[in-house]
Design a protein around this motif. Structure first.
Motif, PDB file in Angstrom:
ATOM      1  N   UNK A  37       0.295 -16.218 -21.151  1.00 47.23           N
ATOM      2  CA  UNK A  37       1.343 -16.224 -22.183  1.00 47.23           C
ATOM      3  C   UNK A  37       1.214 -17.363 -23.181  1.00 47.23           C
ATOM      4  N   UNK A  38       0.375 -18.363 -22.891  1.00 44.19           N
ATOM      5  CA  UNK A  38       0.236 -19.513 -23.793  1.00 44.19           C
ATOM      6  C   UNK A  38      -1.192 -20.034 -23.760  1.00 44.19           C
ATOM      7  N   UNK A  39      -1.472 -20.952 -24.699  1.00 41.52           N
ATOM      8  CA  UNK A  39      -2.786 -21.599 -24.737  1.00 41.52           C
ATOM      9  C   UNK A  39      -2.877 -22.682 -23.666  1.00 41.52           C
ATOM     10  N   UNK A  40      -4.057 -22.791 -23.045  1.00 42.68           N
ATOM     11  CA  UNK A  40      -4.391 -24.014 -22.328  1.00 42.68           C
ATOM     12  C   UNK A  40      -4.830 -25.014 -23.401  1.00 42.68           C
ATOM     13  N   UNK A  41      -4.336 -26.229 -23.362  1.00 42.54           N
ATOM     14  CA  UNK A  41      -4.639 -27.185 -24.429  1.00 42.54           C
ATOM     15  C   UNK A  41      -5.056 -28.539 -23.867  1.00 42.54           C
ATOM     16  N   UNK A  42      -5.851 -29.265 -24.686  1.00 49.70           N
ATOM     17  CA  UNK A  42      -6.279 -30.619 -24.364  1.00 49.70           C
ATOM     18  C   UNK A  42      -6.343 -31.423 -25.665  1.00 49.70           C
ATOM     19  N   UNK A  43      -6.234 -32.742 -25.571  1.00 45.40           N
ATOM     20  CA  UNK A  43      -6.317 -33.623 -26.745  1.00 45.40           C
ATOM     21  C   UNK A  43      -7.790 -33.881 -27.049  1.00 45.40           C
ATOM     22  N   UNK A  44      -8.247 -33.376 -28.179  1.00 41.11           N
ATOM     23  CA  UNK A  44      -9.653 -33.535 -28.566  1.00 41.11           C
ATOM     24  C   UNK A  44      -9.890 -34.784 -29.409  1.00 41.11           C
ATOM     25  N   UNK A  45      -8.902 -35.172 -30.219  1.00 43.87           N
ATOM     26  CA  UNK A  45      -9.079 -36.341 -31.087  1.00 43.87           C
ATOM     27  C   UNK A  45      -7.734 -36.960 -31.416  1.00 43.87           C
ATOM     28  N   UNK A  46      -7.791 -38.214 -31.864  1.00 40.28           N
ATOM     29  CA  UNK A  46      -6.607 -38.968 -32.264  1.00 40.28           C
ATOM     30  C   UNK A  46      -6.818 -39.537 -33.656  1.00 40.28           C
ATOM     31  N   UNK A  47      -5.746 -39.553 -34.447  1.00 39.02           N
ATOM     32  CA  UNK A  47      -5.763 -40.185 -35.758  1.00 39.02           C
ATOM     33  C   UNK A  47      -4.713 -41.284 -35.797  1.00 39.02           C
ATOM     34  N   UNK A  48      -5.152 -42.527 -36.023  1.00 38.45           N
ATOM     35  CA  UNK A  48      -4.253 -43.676 -36.071  1.00 38.45           C
ATOM     36  C   UNK A  48      -4.050 -44.068 -37.534  1.00 38.45           C
ATOM     37  N   UNK A  49      -2.804 -44.261 -37.929  1.00 39.88           N
ATOM     38  CA  UNK A  49      -2.486 -44.725 -39.282  1.00 39.88           C
ATOM     39  C   UNK A  49      -1.639 -45.979 -39.190  1.00 39.88           C
ATOM     40  N   UNK A  50      -2.036 -47.011 -39.940  1.00 39.72           N
ATOM     41  CA  UNK A  50      -1.262 -48.239 -40.046  1.00 39.72           C
ATOM     42  C   UNK A  50      -1.590 -48.872 -41.390  1.00 39.72           C
ATOM     43  N   UNK A  51      -0.570 -49.466 -42.019  1.00 39.76           N
ATOM     44  CA  UNK A  51      -0.713 -49.914 -43.399  1.00 39.76           C
ATOM     45  C   UNK A  51      -1.360 -48.778 -44.191  1.00 39.76           C
ATOM     46  N   UNK A  52      -2.465 -49.051 -44.885  1.00 38.08           N
ATOM     47  CA  UNK A  52      -3.163 -47.995 -45.627  1.00 38.08           C
ATOM     48  C   UNK A  52      -4.493 -47.630 -44.972  1.00 38.08           C
ATOM     49  N   UNK A  53      -4.613 -47.915 -43.696  1.00 41.87           N
ATOM     50  CA  UNK A  53      -5.865 -47.677 -42.984  1.00 41.87           C
ATOM     51  C   UNK A  53      -5.758 -46.458 -42.060  1.00 41.87           C
ATOM     52  N   UNK A  54      -6.922 -45.890 -41.772  1.00 42.44           N
ATOM     53  CA  UNK A  54      -7.010 -44.742 -40.868  1.00 42.44           C
ATOM     54  C   UNK A  54      -8.161 -44.969 -39.883  1.00 42.44           C
ATOM     55  N   UNK A  55      -7.848 -44.837 -38.616  1.00 41.57           N
ATOM     56  CA  UNK A  55      -8.879 -44.947 -37.581  1.00 41.57           C
ATOM     57  C   UNK A  55      -8.859 -43.673 -36.756  1.00 41.57           C
ATOM     58  N   UNK A  56     -10.026 -43.085 -36.531  1.00 45.47           N
ATOM     59  CA  UNK A  56     -10.097 -41.835 -35.790  1.00 45.47           C
ATOM     60  C   UNK A  56     -11.073 -41.908 -34.638  1.00 45.47           C
ATOM     61  N   UNK A  57     -10.740 -41.217 -33.560  1.00 43.76           N
ATOM     62  CA  UNK A  57     -11.644 -41.119 -32.411  1.00 43.76           C
ATOM     63  C   UNK A  57     -11.530 -39.716 -31.844  1.00 43.76           C
ATOM     64  N   UNK A  58     -12.662 -39.126 -31.511  1.00 37.70           N
ATOM     65  CA  UNK A  58     -12.656 -37.774 -30.983  1.00 37.70           C
ATOM     66  C   UNK A  58     -13.799 -37.530 -30.024  1.00 37.70           C
ATOM     67  N   UNK A  59     -13.676 -36.469 -29.243  1.00 39.33           N
ATOM     68  CA  UNK A  59     -14.733 -36.043 -28.323  1.00 39.33           C
ATOM     69  C   UNK A  59     -15.520 -34.921 -28.987  1.00 39.33           C
ATOM     70  N   UNK A  60     -16.812 -35.105 -29.091  1.00 41.90           N
ATOM     71  CA  UNK A  60     -17.679 -34.129 -29.751  1.00 41.90           C
ATOM     72  C   UNK A  60     -17.793 -32.851 -28.919  1.00 41.90           C
ATOM     73  N   UNK A  61     -17.777 -31.707 -29.580  1.00 40.76           N
ATOM     74  CA  UNK A  61     -17.936 -30.431 -28.891  1.00 40.76           C
ATOM     75  C   UNK A  61     -19.333 -30.330 -28.297  1.00 40.76           C
ATOM     76  N   UNK A  62     -19.405 -29.913 -27.028  1.00 39.85           N
ATOM     77  CA  UNK A  62     -20.688 -29.819 -26.337  1.00 39.85           C
ATOM     78  C   UNK A  62     -20.616 -28.698 -25.309  1.00 39.85           C
ATOM     79  N   UNK A  63     -21.747 -28.074 -25.048  1.00 40.05           N
ATOM     80  CA  UNK A  63     -21.794 -27.002 -24.063  1.00 40.05           C
ATOM     81  C   UNK A  63     -21.915 -27.546 -22.659  1.00 40.05           C
ATOM     82  N   UNK A  64     -23.072 -28.126 -22.342  1.00 42.67           N
ATOM     83  CA  UNK A  64     -23.325 -28.694 -21.011  1.00 42.67           C
ATOM     84  C   UNK A  64     -23.140 -30.205 -21.082  1.00 42.67           C
ATOM     85  N   UNK A  65     -22.288 -30.737 -20.257  1.00 45.38           N
ATOM     86  CA  UNK A  65     -21.956 -32.158 -20.279  1.00 45.38           C
ATOM     87  C   UNK A  65     -23.041 -32.995 -19.621  1.00 45.38           C
TER      88      UNK A  65
END
Length: 389
Positions: free
Chosen positions: A180-208
């Motif tokens: 009935x719903x999506x299974x979900x996970x956090x793939x990336x984060x976007x941080x904003x402070x003052x006028x800056x942006x910092x991002x971190x994410x997990x790259x899509x991959x088939x075999x880990x």
């Protein structure tokens, strides 16, 4: 004293730890003090030279670890330009090494950025601790209450929104036939402070592959290339963001000056998880995602977001704790239109508020000073405990 100068300079110019170890191994046993002095002076010379030439300093490690004396804690000297420059640090006896010696044990953290001290810290996100976001995704709030927030795949949600800090999370997921719903996970984060942006994410991959780094980092839309060895450091041009590798691959510590720090780890969905939960993960995509634990320094009393609101003074959780799975609803209130936009309904963020603004903040005390624990029967033979202010 026998020191291979070429090998030492190899370390300083490339950041390669192997050069450093070979360099120290050439020192005669009785010349440790002389080697300490040589290493510190050499590193300072290299740092100053790169500054004078306008060369990037980001590939230099933030600390020189001196040759280890058997049975003694690790020692080092800060070479990161700033308040801690040239400070000598010594690991506590309770955590004598910068490497974690056993699962769940703390490791030595040499802070050459803010406090100029060596302290014991857990170098891995505790998914059962305050400020944790793990699994699909499960939150542990600032009030100590555990809850799930499902959201929808390919959407962005504001998880923390305050006047000086805004954090969005991008969800990935899938919906097997009949669910009935999506299974979900956090793939990336976007941080904003003052006028800056910092991002971190997990790259899509088939075999880990644990030996391959799957993290992607950006600062103000520019990719960050972080050297792949434990202890490698990146510092933003303004000095307000520090990223440190706490493992050779896929584990980092991110610190934003005066606001927060977070331990992040990129992980896949394992085969056994897929079988147990019927995720139906295939070899095309292992749904690499982030597990994390936040520590906040100066949130205001009006902080909001999926996680942020749980740090409000007197917060009363809307989560129904009388059912087995505690779910935070009102998904539309937290929906953002992109990773770096603070346009969710509950947004408190203002890009024009400086980091050193005198915003009324919550007292900086340990979590256990804020809450009392209350336990009662769960009705099924167990005991249910929660923390209350």
């Amino acid at each position: 004293m026998l020191i291979d100068i070429k090998l030492c300079l190899c370390f300083f110019s490339s950041g390669a730890p192997g050069c450093f170890h070979r360099c120290t191994e050439t020192a005669a046993e009785g010349d440790m003090a002389a080697l300490d002095g040589f290493m510190l002076v050499a590193v300072m010379a290299i740092v100053l030279a790169t500054k004078a030439l306008g060369q990037p300093e980001l590939e230099l490690d933030h600390i020189v670890v001196f040759p280890n004396i058997p049975g003694e804690p690790e020692r080092g000297s800060c070479v990161l330009p700033g308040n801690c420059y040239g400070k000598n640090l010594r690991c506590p006896k309770d955590c004598p090494s910068r490497r974690t010696e056993a699962p769940g044990k703390s490791a030595c953290f040499m802070d050459c950025y803010k406090n100029c001290k060596a302290t014991c810290k857990h170098r891995k996100a505790n998914c059962f601790g305050y400020g944790a976001v793990c699994y699909d995704p499960r939150f542990i709030g600032g009030d100590g209450v555990m809850f799930y927030f499902h959201g929808q795949k390919d959407q962005h949600y504001c998880i923390v929104s305050d006047r000086r800090l805004h954090i969005n999370a991008h969800f990935i997921g899938k919906r097997p036939l009949g669910r009935p719903r999506d299974y979900t996970w956090v793939q990336s984060l976007g941080f904003m402070f003052e006028n800056h942006r910092f991002g971190v994410g997990a790259r899509k991959v088939g075999v880990w592959d644990d030996n391959v780094d799957h993290l992607e980092l950006t600062y103000d839309n520019t990719s960050i290339d972080l050297i792949q060895h434990e202890g490698a450091l990146w510092v933003s041009p303004a000095g307000d963001v520090v990223v440190e590798r706490i493992g050779r691959t896929n584990s980092i510590l991110v610190m934003i000056d005066q606001l927060m720090e977070v331990i992040l780890e990129a992980v896949p969905i394992e085969d056994y998880e897929s079988r147990i939960h019927n995720y139906e993960i295939t070899e095309d995509d292992c749904f690499a995602h982030l597990q994390m634990q936040f520590t906040f320094y100066s949130l205001s009393s009006s902080v909001h977001g999926v996680l942020g609101q749980t740090y409000q003074p007197g917060f009363q959780t809307p989560v129904n704790q009388n059912i087995p799975i505690h779910v935070m609803g009102s998904e539309q209130a937290y929906l953002s239109s992109s990773l770096f936009l603070s346009d969710c309904r509950v947004s408190q963020f203002s890009a024009n508020v400086p980091l050193d603004s005198t915003d009324p903040v919550q007292p900086e005390v340990e979590p256990w000073e804020l809450f009392q624990i209350r336990c009662q029967s769960s009705g099924d033979g167990g005991v249910q405990c929660r923390r209350r202010r």
